[in-house]
Design a protein around this motif. Structure first.
Motif, PDB file in Angstrom:
ATOM      1  N   THR A 223       0.823  -1.209   0.000  1.00 30.94           N
ATOM      2  CA  THR A 223       0.000   0.000   0.000  1.00 30.94           C
ATOM      3  C   THR A 223       0.855   1.255   0.000  1.00 30.94           C
ATOM      4  OG1 THR A 223      -1.791  -1.149   1.144  1.00 30.94           O
ATOM      5  CG2 THR A 223      -1.782   1.244   1.265  1.00 30.94           C
ATOM      6  N   ASP A 308      -3.592  -6.291  -3.297  1.00 29.53           N
ATOM      7  CA  ASP A 308      -4.737  -7.144  -3.595  1.00 29.53           C
ATOM      8  C   ASP A 308      -5.629  -7.319  -2.364  1.00 29.53           C
ATOM      9  OD1 ASP A 308      -2.803  -8.583  -2.289  1.00 29.53           O
ATOM     10  OD2 ASP A 308      -3.140 -10.439  -3.392  1.00 29.53           O
ATOM     11  N   PHE A 311      -7.543  -4.038  -1.894  1.00 28.99           N
ATOM     12  CA  PHE A 311      -8.634  -3.913  -2.859  1.00 28.99           C
ATOM     13  C   PHE A 311      -9.854  -4.719  -2.411  1.00 28.99           C
ATOM     14  CE2 PHE A 311     -10.755  -5.276  -6.817  1.00 28.99           C
ATOM     15  CZ  PHE A 311     -11.076  -4.037  -7.343  1.00 28.99           C
ATOM     16  N   HIS A 312      -9.630  -5.965  -1.979  1.00 29.18           N
ATOM     17  CA  HIS A 312     -10.756  -6.807  -1.564  1.00 29.18           C
ATOM     18  C   HIS A 312     -11.385  -6.292  -0.279  1.00 29.18           C
ATOM     19  CE1 HIS A 312     -10.081  -9.579  -4.741  1.00 29.18           C
ATOM     20  NE2 HIS A 312      -8.898  -9.976  -4.308  1.00 29.18           N
ATOM     21  N   GLN A 315     -13.555  -3.354  -1.138  1.00 34.79           N
ATOM     22  CA  GLN A 315     -14.781  -3.847  -1.774  1.00 34.79           C
ATOM     23  C   GLN A 315     -15.755  -4.365  -0.725  1.00 34.79           C
ATOM     24  OE1 GLN A 315     -13.265  -6.695  -4.754  1.00 34.79           O
ATOM     25  NE2 GLN A 315     -14.547  -5.624  -6.211  1.00 34.79           N
ATOM     26  N   HIS A 320     -14.287   3.687  -0.350  1.00 38.63           N
ATOM     27  CA  HIS A 320     -13.505   4.066  -1.519  1.00 38.63           C
ATOM     28  C   HIS A 320     -12.215   4.773  -1.141  1.00 38.63           C
ATOM     29  CE1 HIS A 320     -16.243   3.609  -5.229  1.00 38.63           C
ATOM     30  NE2 HIS A 320     -16.669   2.813  -4.286  1.00 38.63           N
ATOM     31  N   ILE A 337      -9.629   3.317  -3.715  1.00 37.88           N
ATOM     32  CA  ILE A 337      -9.820   2.103  -4.491  1.00 37.88           C
ATOM     33  C   ILE A 337      -9.380   2.320  -5.940  1.00 37.88           C
ATOM     34  CG2 ILE A 337     -12.192   2.533  -5.276  1.00 37.88           C
ATOM     35  CD1 ILE A 337     -12.762  -0.429  -4.503  1.00 37.88           C
ATOM     36  N   ALA A 340      -5.771   1.431  -6.382  1.00 34.17           N
ATOM     37  CA  ALA A 340      -5.568   0.001  -6.583  1.00 34.17           C
ATOM     38  C   ALA A 340      -5.921  -0.415  -8.005  1.00 34.17           C
ATOM     39  CB  ALA A 340      -6.399  -0.792  -5.569  1.00 34.17           C
ATOM     40  N   ILE A 341      -7.028   0.151  -8.529  1.00 34.39           N
ATOM     41  CA  ILE A 341      -7.433  -0.190  -9.899  1.00 34.39           C
ATOM     42  C   ILE A 341      -6.391   0.285 -10.901  1.00 34.39           C
ATOM     43  CG2 ILE A 341      -9.171   0.251 -11.672  1.00 34.39           C
ATOM     44  CD1 ILE A 341     -11.254   0.369  -9.457  1.00 34.39           C
TER      45      ILE A 341
END
Length: 471
Positions: A223, A308, A311-312, A315, A320, A337, A340-341
């Motif tokens: 991160t 990863d 991100f999860h 979600q 966000h 978020i 991460a994308i």
């Protein structure tokens, strides 16, 4: 030799060859299953068996014994897998030998015996390696391992030299890593290698290939590598009003802003533009309310968290934006978020973002519009002055130094007879992209001094205005 004895010998050899071929296939499935079952899988299944009230005591004890045998195998995963591979190869070879013996018993020439044995051995090897057995072991590894745990245990007992070699290799590695963690690491590396081979076939566009690689790299990215550092965060103090917050959002382009107390490490919560608009759209009087009235609880994540997992988690919790904390509990930065994308699809810009100018442009007699990254040397050359700024390299860096905080649109500062004003922002993070530079006359003072002006939004700052966006 009588005809009956010959037939009996051929039948026995044929049955033995079939059994060896079946054993080879079973060992291939078992070898594949051993490499995919983790200790956590077996522990969870053990709990299910022990808590299942519909099982009889006999059935429960039988399943528990099988699970204990499977756990012992997984504890020595590589020794068990190598033992199964050893006996699988032996079975392939012996199957070919038995077929050659059958051909010899039938009276065929020696070259026919050799060819028959070789062809059968190769066919069995191809079936065990490439076809159904390994597919079954990969699809249902837990059930295959539990069903055939005694066979794997027997293979391990019959090959003590392999287990001894595993101990020696473990001692040489000296790694403090669990067996399951090492298995996950190996799978990750295998996935990368498989993806590289797939991409080399040119079946995907270059952009798709890059995204596939980026997906696998998410677990290797932390991160702290994608966050916006605390020095680039935009914040609002707790005594600010909704009117101040709306002005700040309008000028900075951010829609989510942290609310702080005495300093940035005293983070109180997160203010959202949607909440402010909802509160004030039909009630103008509400603009005088404190920002704390719409403040939400922030989400905190450690800076060492893999992207990863980040991100999860975002979600799952429907957040966000998250605040990143370091190992000492201080605020290290912010992450969204979209950050991460972007690690997968690349830089994201919305319809309001504009591309920065490539070169400075004259917009008045002695007024210039300069990209934020314009070198200070170009500024000195255009206005024929010597700024003597060794610790900053760009016009944006100079404006940041003069302000003592991150500039937003409307921020202005004067130095050496030049006024620098931030007039435009670009990118999803709304960083200042264009700065207008113009000469000013300094009355009653030395024109080498510096003055600062932050065009009003009514917000009280402590000289540490930080920022990030999530929209």
């Amino acid at each position: 030799m009588s005809e009956e004895l010959t037939i009996a010998i051929i039948a026995a050899l044929a049955v033995a060859a079939v059994l060896l071929a079946w054993l080879s296939m079973m060992l291939a499935a078992l070898e594949s299953a051993i490499s995919r079952v983790t200790r956590a899988n077996l522990n969870n299944l053990m709990i299910e068996v022990q808590s299942d009230g519909e099982l009889s005591d006999f059935t429960r004890q039988k399943k528990i014994r099988r699970l204990h045998a499977a756990q012992r195998i997984v504890m020595h995963r590589y020794a068990a897998s190598n033992s199964c591979a050893f006996f699988r190869i032996c079975g392939n070879v012996l199957t070919g030998v038995l077929v050659a013996c059958i051909a010899a018993t039938l009276g065929y020439a020696m070259w026919v015996q050799l060819v028959a044995g070789l062809v059968v051995a190769l066919v069995i090897a191809c079936i065990t390696v490439l076809m159904r057995p390994r597919t079954v072991g990969s699809a249902k590894p837990l059930s295959v391992l539990i069903s055939h745990a005694p066979l794997a245990a027997a293979c391990v007992r019959l090959t003590p030299f392999i287990r001894g070699r595993e101990r020696a290799a473990s001692g040489e590695r000296g790694e403090a890593i669990s067996d399951d963690e090492e298995l996950e690491k190996i799978r990750h590396e295998q996935g990368k290698a498989a993806l590289d081979r797939l991409i080399e076939t040119n079946r995907f566009d270059p952009e798709v290939s890059d995204m596939l690689r980026n997906v696998l790299m998410l677990s290797d990215t932390l991160t702290r590598e994608i966050m916006v550092p605390r020095t680039d965060m935009i914040t609002i103090e707790r005594d600010g009003t909704l009117q101040d917050f709306l002005c700040l959002c309008s000028r900075s382009g951010f829609s989510r802003v942290p609310v702080i107390g005495s300093d940035i490490d005293d983070l109180l919560g997160m203010a959202y533009l949607k909440d402010a608009v909802r509160a004030t759209a039909f009630n103008p009087v509400a603009r005088a309310r404190d920002i704390e009235s719409i403040m939400r609880r922030p989400m905190y994540v450690p800076e060492s968290k893999p992207v990863d997992d980040l991100f999860h988690e975002m979600q799952r919790t429907r957040n966000h934006v998250a605040v990143v904390v370091d190992e000492y509990g201080g605020i290290a930065g912010m992450v969204t978020i979209e950050d991460a994308i972007e690690q997968i699809v690349g830089e994201l810009d919305d319809e309001h973002d504009r591309t920065q100018h490539a070169e400075p442009k004259r917009i008045g007699e002695r007024t210039w519009s300069m990209p934020a990254r314009t070198p200070i040397t170009d500024l000195e050359e255009i206005f024929e002055i010597d700024l003597d700024e060794d610790d900053v390299d760009t016009v944006y860096g100079l404006l940041t130094k003069l302000l003592g905080r991150v500039p937003i649109v409307g921020a202005s500062a004067t130095t050496h007879g030049l006024r620098l004003t931030a007039v435009d922002s670009a990118g999803r993070r709304k960083k200042v992209s264009t700065i207008v530079v113009e000469p000013v006359s300094v009355e009653g003072g030395d024109d080498t001094g510096s003055t600062i002006q932050q065009q009003g939004d009514g917000i009280s700052h402590d000289g540490k205005e930080h920022g990030h966006d999530d929209d």
